[in-house]
Each structure stands twice: as C-alpha cells, then as structure tokens.
Design an enzyme around this catalytic site. Structure first.
Site, mmCIF file in Angstrom:
data_model
loop_
_atom_site.group_PDB
_atom_site.id
_atom_site.type_symbol
_atom_site.label_atom_id
_atom_site.label_comp_id
_atom_site.label_asym_id
_atom_site.label_seq_id
_atom_site.Cartn_x
_atom_site.Cartn_y
_atom_site.Cartn_z
ATOM 1 N N ARG A 5 -22.663 -1.749 -7.837
ATOM 2 C CA ARG A 5 -21.943 -1.644 -9.118
ATOM 3 C C ARG A 5 -22.902 -1.405 -10.286
ATOM 4 N NH1 ARG A 5 -17.007 -6.087 -8.327
ATOM 5 N NH2 ARG A 5 -15.557 -4.548 -7.486
ATOM 6 N N LYS A 12 -1.235 -5.290 6.835
ATOM 7 C CA LYS A 12 0.160 -5.632 6.549
ATOM 8 C C LYS A 12 0.875 -4.640 5.656
ATOM 9 C CE LYS A 12 -0.440 -10.632 7.010
ATOM 10 N NZ LYS A 12 -0.291 -11.921 6.350
ATOM 11 N N GLY A 61 -11.862 -2.337 -0.435
ATOM 12 C CA GLY A 61 -12.999 -3.010 0.198
ATOM 13 C C GLY A 61 -13.199 -2.684 1.665
ATOM 14 N N GLY A 83 -8.928 -3.706 -6.648
ATOM 15 C CA GLY A 83 -7.583 -3.896 -7.212
ATOM 16 C C GLY A 83 -7.139 -2.787 -8.138
#
Length: 399
Positions: free
Chosen positions: A38, A199, A356, A379
């Site tokens: 980052r 999921k 990720g 996110g």
C-alpha cells in the site's frame, strides 16, 4: 471516469500545504512493516507533490483504535517504512490536529514530507464531525485523496475534507478509477465477470448488479455449489447455502432477462476430506458422491472458462474458483489466472481483479504484474462492483 474530477495535472502545488490522504493501514510485526504494497502504491503521488515543491502532509488511519491514542495503533513505525520507500526523510507529528500538528507543519520547507498521527485517534474522524473537519482543514491549502481503499467510508479525512478544501485525486486513485471505468463503466465488449468465493450470501448485491452489466457471469468457488444445488444437482457434503436456492434461481432468472449468460462448473475435483494433498478425483457435477465434497473446478470447467476468455475483450475478477490455499485445490484458479495473464500480455484482454483472496490467489499463480490492474482496495472494490456510490469518490466530483 477521472475526467469527472480534478487530478494533480490541474493544480500548481508549489509552496502549498497539501493534505494527502493515503492508506498506510499495513501489516506490521514488532514495529516493522511486513507488507509495504500500500505504501508502494502511493509513493509516486508523494514524490510528485514533493518534487513540484508542495509540502506533503500525510493523513492516514491505522488499525482499529477505540477513539483515543494507544501505542499499538500509532503510525510512528510506518513513517520509517514510508521514508525507506520514497528515499527521503519523513517527519512525524504525534497528533493530526491542534498545536502539535500546527507546529510540525510550520517547520516544513517546500518538498518536505510529514506524517501525522493516526486520524482515528479522534472520534470526530469516523463520525465525519464538521468541527473536526474544520480543525483538519486549517492545516492545509488543498486536499488530495489517494486512498481508494478507504473511499467507501464517509469519514472526515476521506469525505469531509474534500467538501472543505480544493480537492483532487492522487495518482493511485486516478489509476484505480481509470481501471474501474474501463472494466465496467464503459468497457470494450463482450465483458465477463468471474465471481468466486465461499458464499452467495456475501455477494448477493454484487451478483445482482453484475447480471445487468456484463455479458457473461462465470460463477466459481463454494457459491457455485449453491447454484448447482438450486438446479437440483446432488452436491454431496460440499459447502452450500441451501436456504439460498431460491435466491440463486432468482439471480439466474434476472440474468436471463438481462441477456447475461451464466457459466457454472461442469466438473469438479472432489475429496472425502478437506486438507492439503487429500486424495482427490474429478467427477462431472451430475455425479458428485454423497460422502465427498467439491473443492475445485475440474479440467472441463477450466477449458470452458478459457474458451470464454478467448471470446471477450474485458474481464472483472473477484473470488477464487476453489480452496486455493490448499493444494491440489488451487489448480483451477491458477490455470484460469495464467490464461487471463497470457491474453492480457498479448493485448487481447483488459483484466481488472480485486479482493483479498483474489489478490492472494493471483500472487500464488505469479501473475499479479501481468493483469491490467489488480486492486488492493478490498471493501471499496467490492462496493464499487456492487454499483454503490463511494463517498470518497463522489466528494471529488466538481459540484
């Protein structure tokens, strides 16, 4: 997309106090940064502003402090890592507002770099408190946001400041938005999306948005089992959200209506137990043994995905095809990743990936550098894929 707001090309930073929001929420161990990705992403923005004579004042959060200073969440150790990467000194101030910050900024010369302490040490940061925004705004002449990964948060340093000071996108933010615009905003068609992961429940909004945006939706990972179950197939002991079968069927119906083709696995690598190097074999999805579980896609499914890749111009990827951390169940993800990389390198495909697990899987396949763009934003990347407005991006658009 970046044409919609100002970048560093539109401003003279010389002599200006530039409040630069970056993402320095990096993993550390014993006070040392263990993954500087980052920092590397924002290095060019920091050095460009400094080289042009701006005073670079870095704003960042770190960890999850409880709204007050605590040593474990101090950014101080990160200052050294930033200095190491940008090859110039980085001063540090023990607060991000008030006299401490004021005094540190007053000492700065043109081209200097200063890191202020963790913005989340003040409760006003996450509340986007107007009084706190005012305190921060006093410290600078202009604001640059280079933290796309925090753009889904309407915090003081991600959204509030952009409404208060002349606001611009940094180079990493600009690059990310250009990539996202090319991938879904105004893509070269046909465009496909790979959505994997465990999921369906965590990716409902994502799937709902994508069926209206892409021509082909390729579903992998544990979530594919829910779709196979919804079609009436026996999936043995595989991970599956059986209560979401109706939801899966409604996504298929929505895709049909939107003329979006859904591609599901046709064969699978199955095993009796989920562990590294467990004895495994390939079966068609119609013949999964009752006492076994699907842990990766099989060779026919890989070939079907590769065929689609050869027909499309743009690909968005979020989520692996199988339990990629556990060999041999990484084979499907690695094979597809290498196929995408080869097509991208030959100029036939624009490929944008993020999330990720996806970044980790592409790193394992050794292809991160070969994709058009790999987002480390987590996110924010997911919310963008879901079609949501990101406050930190919206705040940069001219009113």
């Amino acid at each position: 997309m970046t044409k919609a707001f100002r970048t560093l090309d539109d401003v003279d930073v010389k002599g200006k106090r530039v409040l630069l929001r970056v993402d320095l929420n990096v993993p550390t161990e014993n006070g040392r940064v263990t993954d500087a990705t980052r920092i590397e992403r924002v290095a060019s923005t920091i050095t460009e502003i400094a080289d042009k004579g701006g005073k670079v004042i870095l704003l960042a959060h770190f960890g999850r402090p409880k709204g007050g200073p605590d040593e474990a969440n101090s950014l101080k150790p990160v200052a050294a890592a930033v200095a190491d990467i940008i090859k110039r000194p980085v001063a540090f101030a023990t607060d991000c507002i008030g006299k401490t910050a004021d005094d540190a900024i007053a000492k700065m010369k043109n081209g200097d770099v200063l890191l202020l302490e963790n913005t989340r040490f003040h409760k006003g940061e996450e509340k986007n408190d107007p009084a706190h925004v005012d305190e921060l705004a006093k410290l600078g002449d202009m604001y640059v946001n280079d933290a796309f990964s925090a753009a889904h948060r309407a915090h003081a340093t991600t959204e509030g400041l952009a409404r208060k000071l002349p606001a611009h996108a940094g180079r990493a933010m600009q690059k990310e938005l250009d990539a996202l615009e090319a991938a879904l905003g105004n893509p070269r068609r046909p465009v496909a999306a790979i959505v994997g992961g465990a999921k369906v429940s965590t990716k409902l909004e994502l799937l709902g948005n994508l069926v209206n945006k892409v021509d082909i939706l390729i579903i992998g990972g544990g979530m594919a089992n829910t779709f196979l179950f919804a079609e009436g197939k026996g999936i043995g002991r595989s991970l599956c959200e059986k209560d979401l079968a109706d939801t899966a069927r409604s996504i298929v119906a929505a895709a049909k209506k939107a003329k979006c083709r859904i591609l599901l696995p046709v064969d699978a690598n199955v095993a009796k137990e989920f562990k590294a190097h467990a004895p495994a074999h390939v079966v068609d999805v119609d013949h999964v043994p009752e006492d076994e579980m699907i842990l990766d896609i099989g060779p026919k499914s890989i070939a079907a995905v590769e065929k689609v890749l050869g027909e499309i111009k743009t690909l968005v990827w979020n989520g692996p095809f199988g339990a990629f951390e556990t060999p041999p169940f990484d084979a499907g993800t690695v094979a597809v990743a290498r196929a995408v990389a080869a097509l991208t390198k030959s100029g036939k495909l624009l490929s944008v990936a993020g999330g990720g697990d996806t970044v980790a899987a592409l790193a394992e396949a050794g292809v991160v550098e070969d994709f058009s763009y790999v987002s480390t934003a987590g996110g924010a990347f997911l919310e963008w894929l879901e079609g949501k407005t990101l406050p930190g991006v919206a705040a940069l658009e001219p009113t």
